[in-house]
Design an enzyme around this catalytic site. Structure first.
Site, PDB file in Angstrom:
ATOM      1  N   GLY A  70     -63.327-102.296  42.230  1.00 45.10           N
ATOM      2  CA  GLY A  70     -62.932-100.890  42.914  1.00 45.10           C
ATOM      3  C   GLY A  70     -61.299-100.413  42.778  1.00 45.10           C
ATOM      4  CE  LYS A  71     -58.240-104.357  44.464  1.00 41.27           C
ATOM      5  NZ  LYS A  71     -57.884-104.445  45.887  1.00 41.27           N
ATOM      6  CG  ASN A  72     -56.003 -96.958  41.237  1.00 44.07           C
ATOM      7  OD1 ASN A  72     -56.478 -97.479  42.291  1.00 44.07           O
ATOM      8  ND2 ASN A  72     -54.843 -96.177  41.302  1.00 44.07           N
TER       9      ASN A  72
ATOM     10  CE1 TYR B 100     -64.739-106.931  44.485  1.00 39.37           C
ATOM     11  CE2 TYR B 100     -64.006-104.708  45.010  1.00 39.37           C
ATOM     12  CZ  TYR B 100     -64.992-105.745  45.293  1.00 39.37           C
ATOM     13  OH  TYR B 100     -66.011-105.543  45.994  1.00 39.37           O
TER      14      TYR B 100
END
Length: 363
Positions: A184-186, A182
């Site tokens: 917003g993940k790292n 997604y």
């Protein structure tokens, strides 16, 4: 204004590479299950020190497909953390199984291994261990319990790309792992994407069939599968971003260290990391008894924060049959947590401003 997470800035740092990747896919004329997916799968398996990686459409599908591939479904139980994002529970119910919540350790927020065995019944088929906020769950005792009872351990590694447990990367610690990419993940795609990693060749093969309508050969369907494929374009974009992940993680670690050192002595509970673990700091989460007031005061001074997550799964309307459950540790956590800004694009000035404002408004 200090944003919680500036996705635009994160991706624009790789703008030219991303545009080149997009152009390569566009010009190829091949947009589903091609070389881009194969390349990313190989690269991400290598990154996780896992033997196999199967690209999928998102993190929820990754967990769901693992359960399906292990033939876990109706009548089965899956142990899940009571303190997690609802996708962990949804994976179990998507498969037709029943989620069985187990409380977390109050210091790490991850599932408490000492409470797992009491939740096991003859119907228990798997444990989903979530590496919440970027810190690995305590995997050795979890694996020992699973081996004793002959059940599977599935890592929910959606927030923990590259995190270490006793020097080993998540994604190869359990029997299989589900990742989310997604945005917003790292390691974030430019849209939804996910992956399954495993050292189990048979499991990987079953997942690969399930993601593509239950088919290995086009129009020949072996099982009733799904359409959960990783898109060629997202795979290409992730291939661009993967080599930068460790550097971006180091920046997150530096910010977390700065927060932890500067916020000592305030009336907040700072995050703790197990000696055996190395967090990738997907989130920097503090606890405060007057959380809502603190969040409002920070917002008034230009610091954007978030709550991960305001309502535990067992109190959601979607799981009304669990609403009567008494899970006090999880409930306390959800009432008090607040996530501070942490991002590889934050400047030193941004970090110092957050610290200064937090010290100023401390309640």
């Amino acid at each position: 204004m200090i944003p919680f997470l500036d996705l635009k800035a994160i991706n624009l740092a790789h703008r030219d590479e991303l545009i080149n990747a997009f152009t390569r896919v566009l010009d190829s004329g091949w947009y589903v299950l091609g070389n881009e997916v194969k390349q990313f799968e190989a690269s991400f398996a290598d990154y996780c020190n896992a033997n196999h990686c199967v690209g999928v459409s998102n993190g929820l599908d990754a967990l769901h497909l693992i359960l399906r591939a292990y033939d876990i479904g109706a009548g089965d139980e899956v142990i899940v953390p009571s303190n997690t994002y609802i996708a962990t529970w949804l994976a179990a119910t998507y498969a037709g199984a029943t989620p069985v919540p187990v409380e977390p350790c109050i210091d790490t927020y991850n599932i408490d291994p000492s409470l797992i065995e009491a939740a096991i019944t003859p119907r228990t088929k798997a444990i989903i261990a979530v590496h919440l906020y970027g810190q690995p769950a305590d995997m050795d005792p979890i694996m020992a319990i699973a081996e004793k009872h002959g059940i599977k351990v599935i890592e929910d590694a959606a927030q923990a790309h590259g995190a270490l447990y006793k020097g080993r990367k998540v994604g190869g610690l359990g029997h299989a792992a589900g990742f989310s990419f997604y945005p917003g993940k790292n390691l974030g795609a430019i849209g939804d994407a996910g992956a399954v990693t495993t050292n189990d060749a048979e499991l990987a093969d079953k997942v690969r069939v399930l993601v593509n309508y239950g088919s290995k050969v086009k129009y020949h369907n072996e099982v009733q599968g799904f359409n959960c494929r990783l898109d060629e374009l997202q795979a290409a974009l992730l291939t661009v971003k993967l080599p930068h992940l460790d550097d971006e993680t180091q920046r997150r670690k530096a910010i977390a260290k700065q927060y932890t050192e500067a916020l000592q002595g305030l009336e907040v509970v700072l995050p703790q990391v197990m000696a055996a673990a190395e967090s990738v700091w997907h989130l920097y989460v503090i606890r405060c008894k007057n959380r809502d007031k603190l969040q409002q005061m920070l917002a008034e001074r230009g610091v954007s924060t978030m709550i991960h997550y305001p309502i535990p799964p067992h109190q959601q309307k979607a799981y009304s049959e669990f609403n009567h459950y008494n899970l006090p540790i999880s409930e306390k956590i959800h009432q008090q947590i607040l996530s501070l800004p942490i991002s590889p694009t934050m400047t030193d000035e941004d970090v110092l401003d957050v610290i200064s404002i937090l010290r100023e408004v401390q309640i």
